[in-house]
Design a protein around this motif. Structure first.
Motif, PDB file in Angstrom:
ATOM      1  N   ARG A 254       0.837  -1.155  -0.049  1.00  0.00           N
ATOM      2  CA  ARG A 254       0.109  -0.047  -0.007  1.00  0.00           C
ATOM      3  C   ARG A 254       0.793   1.227   0.088  1.00  0.00           C
ATOM      4  O   ARG A 254       0.257   2.394   0.212  1.00  0.00           O
ATOM      5  N   GLN A 255       2.192   1.055  -0.151  1.00  0.00           N
ATOM      6  CA  GLN A 255       3.159   2.303  -0.222  1.00  0.00           C
ATOM      7  C   GLN A 255       2.919   3.136   1.109  1.00  0.00           C
ATOM      8  O   GLN A 255       3.107   4.194   1.178  1.00  0.00           O
ATOM      9  N   LEU A 256       2.783   2.513   2.201  1.00  0.00           N
ATOM     10  CA  LEU A 256       2.854   2.822   3.445  1.00  0.00           C
ATOM     11  C   LEU A 256       4.220   2.636   4.220  1.00  0.00           C
ATOM     12  O   LEU A 256       4.816   1.270   4.188  1.00  0.00           O
ATOM     13  N   VAL A 257       4.733   3.635   4.949  1.00  0.00           N
ATOM     14  CA  VAL A 257       6.158   3.645   5.584  1.00  0.00           C
ATOM     15  C   VAL A 257       5.678   3.541   7.162  1.00  0.00           C
ATOM     16  O   VAL A 257       4.989   4.626   7.597  1.00  0.00           O
ATOM     17  N   VAL A 258       5.953   2.619   7.687  1.00  0.00           N
ATOM     18  CA  VAL A 258       5.520   2.680   9.378  1.00  0.00           C
ATOM     19  C   VAL A 258       6.781   2.248   9.975  1.00  0.00           C
ATOM     20  O   VAL A 258       7.748   1.713   9.505  1.00  0.00           O
ATOM     21  N   ASP A 259       6.694   2.609  11.313  1.00  0.00           N
ATOM     22  CA  ASP A 259       7.951   2.164  12.151  1.00  0.00           C
ATOM     23  C   ASP A 259       7.658   0.603  12.639  1.00  0.00           C
ATOM     24  O   ASP A 259       6.806   0.173  12.639  1.00  0.00           O
ATOM     25  N   THR A 260       8.862   0.251  12.896  1.00  0.00           N
ATOM     26  CA  THR A 260       8.788  -1.231  13.256  1.00  0.00           C
ATOM     27  C   THR A 260       7.902  -1.569  14.514  1.00  0.00           C
ATOM     28  O   THR A 260       7.279  -2.463  14.880  1.00  0.00           O
ATOM     29  N   SER A 261       7.825  -0.388  15.660  1.00  0.00           N
ATOM     30  CA  SER A 261       7.176  -0.594  16.582  1.00  0.00           C
ATOM     31  C   SER A 261       5.549  -0.723  16.465  1.00  0.00           C
ATOM     32  O   SER A 261       4.898  -1.526  17.000  1.00  0.00           O
ATOM     33  N   VAL A 262       5.208  -0.373  15.275  1.00  0.00           N
ATOM     34  CA  VAL A 262       3.895  -0.619  14.769  1.00  0.00           C
ATOM     35  C   VAL A 262       3.509  -2.068  14.403  1.00  0.00           C
ATOM     36  O   VAL A 262       2.723  -2.542  14.702  1.00  0.00           O
ATOM     37  N   VAL A 263       4.479  -2.469  13.619  1.00  0.00           N
ATOM     38  CA  VAL A 263       4.584  -4.004  13.379  1.00  0.00           C
ATOM     39  C   VAL A 263       4.416  -4.793  14.546  1.00  0.00           C
ATOM     40  O   VAL A 263       3.853  -5.777  14.517  1.00  0.00           O
TER      41      VAL A 263
ATOM     42  N   GLU B  41      -7.869   4.807   8.166  1.00  0.00           N
ATOM     43  CA  GLU B  41      -7.719   5.983   9.323  1.00  0.00           C
ATOM     44  C   GLU B  41      -6.721   7.012   8.955  1.00  0.00           C
ATOM     45  O   GLU B  41      -7.133   8.065   9.415  1.00  0.00           O
ATOM     46  N   ALA B  42      -5.492   6.464   8.657  1.00  0.00           N
ATOM     47  CA  ALA B  42      -4.541   7.376   8.519  1.00  0.00           C
ATOM     48  C   ALA B  42      -5.018   8.261   7.240  1.00  0.00           C
ATOM     49  O   ALA B  42      -4.482   9.441   7.120  1.00  0.00           O
ATOM     50  N   LEU B  43      -5.485   8.016   6.031  1.00  0.00           N
ATOM     51  CA  LEU B  43      -5.731   8.690   5.169  1.00  0.00           C
ATOM     52  C   LEU B  43      -6.992   9.710   5.679  1.00  0.00           C
ATOM     53  O   LEU B  43      -6.854  10.818   5.219  1.00  0.00           O
ATOM     54  N   ALA B  44      -7.980   9.339   6.298  1.00  0.00           N
ATOM     55  CA  ALA B  44      -9.025  10.224   7.054  1.00  0.00           C
ATOM     56  C   ALA B  44      -8.205  11.304   7.791  1.00  0.00           C
ATOM     57  O   ALA B  44      -8.704  12.280   7.638  1.00  0.00           O
ATOM     58  N   ALA B  45      -7.109  10.789   8.700  1.00  0.00           N
ATOM     59  CA  ALA B  45      -6.393  11.714   9.463  1.00  0.00           C
ATOM     60  C   ALA B  45      -5.535  12.857   8.836  1.00  0.00           C
ATOM     61  O   ALA B  45      -4.875  13.529   9.379  1.00  0.00           O
ATOM     62  N   LYS B  46      -4.933  12.328   7.614  1.00  0.00           N
ATOM     63  CA  LYS B  46      -3.992  13.008   6.720  1.00  0.00           C
ATOM     64  C   LYS B  46      -2.669  12.993   7.714  1.00  0.00           C
ATOM     65  O   LYS B  46      -2.009  13.610   7.832  1.00  0.00           O
ATOM     66  N   ARG B  47      -2.442  11.547   8.227  1.00  0.00           N
ATOM     67  CA  ARG B  47      -1.167  11.672   9.111  1.00  0.00           C
ATOM     68  C   ARG B  47      -0.740  10.089   8.827  1.00  0.00           C
ATOM     69  O   ARG B  47      -1.349   9.202   8.371  1.00  0.00           O
ATOM     70  N   ARG B  48       0.638  10.037   9.401  1.00  0.00           N
ATOM     71  CA  ARG B  48       1.130   8.711   9.028  1.00  0.00           C
ATOM     72  C   ARG B  48       0.666   7.623  10.264  1.00  0.00           C
ATOM     73  O   ARG B  48       0.061   8.139  11.409  1.00  0.00           O
ATOM     74  N   ILE B  49       0.776   6.380   9.946  1.00  0.00           N
ATOM     75  CA  ILE B  49       0.286   5.375  10.931  1.00  0.00           C
ATOM     76  C   ILE B  49       1.325   5.310  12.022  1.00  0.00           C
ATOM     77  O   ILE B  49       2.536   5.317  11.789  1.00  0.00           O
ATOM     78  N   THR B  50       0.854   5.323  13.087  1.00  0.00           N
ATOM     79  CA  THR B  50       1.705   5.506  14.315  1.00  0.00           C
ATOM     80  C   THR B  50       1.422   4.327  15.257  1.00  0.00           C
ATOM     81  O   THR B  50       0.325   3.415  15.318  1.00  0.00           O
ATOM     82  N   ARG B  51       2.082   4.065  16.535  1.00  0.00           N
ATOM     83  CA  ARG B  51       2.142   2.898  17.253  1.00  0.00           C
ATOM     84  C   ARG B  51       0.709   3.030  17.942  1.00  0.00           C
ATOM     85  O   ARG B  51       0.064   2.326  18.473  1.00  0.00           O
ATOM     86  N   ALA B  52       0.538   4.554  18.297  1.00  0.00           N
ATOM     87  CA  ALA B  52      -0.713   4.995  19.075  1.00  0.00           C
ATOM     88  C   ALA B  52      -2.135   4.651  18.341  1.00  0.00           C
ATOM     89  O   ALA B  52      -2.832   4.139  18.703  1.00  0.00           O
ATOM     90  N   MET B  53      -1.982   4.817  16.960  1.00  0.00           N
ATOM     91  CA  MET B  53      -3.023   4.360  15.898  1.00  0.00           C
ATOM     92  C   MET B  53      -3.333   2.814  16.158  1.00  0.00           C
ATOM     93  O   MET B  53      -4.371   2.382  16.240  1.00  0.00           O
ATOM     94  N   ALA B  54      -1.947   1.908  16.174  1.00  0.00           N
ATOM     95  CA  ALA B  54      -2.211   0.759  16.011  1.00  0.00           C
ATOM     96  C   ALA B  54      -2.761   0.380  17.393  1.00  0.00           C
ATOM     97  O   ALA B  54      -3.631  -0.628  17.407  1.00  0.00           O
ATOM     98  N   ARG B  55      -2.227   0.759  18.552  1.00  0.00           N
ATOM     99  CA  ARG B  55      -2.918   0.411  19.780  1.00  0.00           C
ATOM    100  C   ARG B  55      -4.478   0.715  19.974  1.00  0.00           C
ATOM    101  O   ARG B  55      -5.160  -0.066  20.378  1.00  0.00           O
ATOM    102  N   ASP B  56      -4.668   1.905  19.391  1.00  0.00           N
ATOM    103  CA  ASP B  56      -6.314   2.097  19.452  1.00  0.00           C
ATOM    104  C   ASP B  56      -7.116   1.185  18.544  1.00  0.00           C
ATOM    105  O   ASP B  56      -8.042   0.781  18.997  1.00  0.00           O
TER     106      ASP B  56
ATOM    107  N   VAL C 139      -7.996  -5.047  23.636  1.00  0.00           N
ATOM    108  CA  VAL C 139      -6.571  -5.245  24.235  1.00  0.00           C
ATOM    109  C   VAL C 139      -5.804  -3.994  24.346  1.00  0.00           C
ATOM    110  O   VAL C 139      -6.029  -3.301  23.353  1.00  0.00           O
ATOM    111  N   GLU C 140      -4.864  -3.511  25.310  1.00  0.00           N
ATOM    112  CA  GLU C 140      -4.285  -2.530  25.336  1.00  0.00           C
ATOM    113  C   GLU C 140      -2.645  -3.168  25.277  1.00  0.00           C
ATOM    114  O   GLU C 140      -2.385  -4.249  25.565  1.00  0.00           O
ATOM    115  N   ASP C 141      -1.835  -2.427  24.633  1.00  0.00           N
ATOM    116  CA  ASP C 141      -0.345  -2.918  24.241  1.00  0.00           C
ATOM    117  C   ASP C 141       0.224  -2.922  25.658  1.00  0.00           C
ATOM    118  O   ASP C 141      -0.026  -1.949  26.431  1.00  0.00           O
ATOM    119  N   GLY C 142       0.886  -3.996  25.989  1.00  0.00           N
ATOM    120  CA  GLY C 142       1.060  -4.178  27.287  1.00  0.00           C
ATOM    121  C   GLY C 142       0.459  -5.583  27.883  1.00  0.00           C
ATOM    122  O   GLY C 142       0.871  -6.099  28.792  1.00  0.00           O
TER     123      GLY C 142
END
Length: 237
Positions: A173-182, A206-221, A229-232
């Motif tokens: 999908r041509q998305l660049v994410v941090d390893t923490s997201v994966v 979600e990232a397209l709607a918010a016009k922002r990169r995918i983050t770990r916080a988004m993955a947790r949400d 579940v929550e991360d942890g």
């Protein structure tokens, strides 16, 4: 005092990518390498009939599609089998019968198909999530024939394969994410390729709607909404 407005959110278009069943897109790992090797051995199979079994999302349809491409096989859903169609289906020399354990199986037609395939030396690949004893088959000769067929089993992906699949889905999908997201997703997602695909598609929207990169916080949400579940938290068994 001017009213403060929330930033506009872009309405994402539903442009979900169709799953690719190309051979180069099948990622091989410890949980599927034996099944992959057996399918690739064709036509040097131990029997003309081969069962391909694994839970939903383990890659059965993908691997069946790879074999269909190699063997120029036709593909049909099990519920579509009928006695009259059997000779035509077998005439191609290679056939994939999908979802044999979904019910509504025409047992006489299925038994005729297997017998005719042996008689005409045609290859048949059967996909199912469960072994034949769980298909609810009433015809004992058919059940016996299916039990004797060799089986290639796909297990749910382990952490390494699941992470590799997630990375590939993001790249597709041509998305660049941090390893923490994966890492966060792999820790809590269901052990299936379907769950990985669902998560990546949801986060992309979600990232397209918010016009922002995918983050770990988004993955947790996402995990909190989808799995509660929550991360942890410890992942579900």
């Amino acid at each position: 005092m001017a009213e403060r407005r929330e930033p506009a959110r872009q309405l994402p278009l539903d442009l979900a990518l169709a799953p690719s069943f190309a051979a180069e897109d099948f990622l091989v790992g410890p949980t599927n390498e034996e099944a992959y090797a057996l399918v690739e051995r064709w036509p040097d199979w131990p029997d003309p009939i081969l069962r391909l079994e694994g839970p939903a999302g383990s890659g059965k349809s993908h691997l069946a599609a790879i074999w269909a491409g190699i063997a120029h096989a036709w593909r049909v859903d099990a519920f579509e089998l009928s006695f009259s169609r059997t000779p035509h289906l077998v005439s191609n020399g290679a056939l994939v019968v999908e979802d044999c354990d979904r019910g509504d199986l025409d047992e006489p037609a299925f038994f005729h198909l297997l017998n005719l395939a042996r008689e005409r030396r045609s290859f048949v690949l059967l996909t199912a999530a469960r072994p034949p004893d769980a298909w609810g088959i009433a015809t004992r000769d058919l059940l016996s024939r299916l039990r004797l067929a060799p089986v290639a089993r796909l297990e749910p992906p382990d952490d390494g394969l699941l992470k590799a699949v997630l990375v590939k889905l993001f790249v597709d999908r041509q998305l660049v994410v941090d390893t923490s997201v994966v890492d966060t997703l792999a820790r809590h997602l269901d052990r299936s390729l379907a769950a990985a695909s669902e998560a990546v598609a949801a986060l992309d929207q979600e990232a397209l709607a918010a016009k922002r990169r995918i983050t770990r916080a988004m993955a947790r949400d996402y995990l909190a909404r989808r799995y509660g579940v929550e991360d942890g938290d410890h992942p579900s068994p």
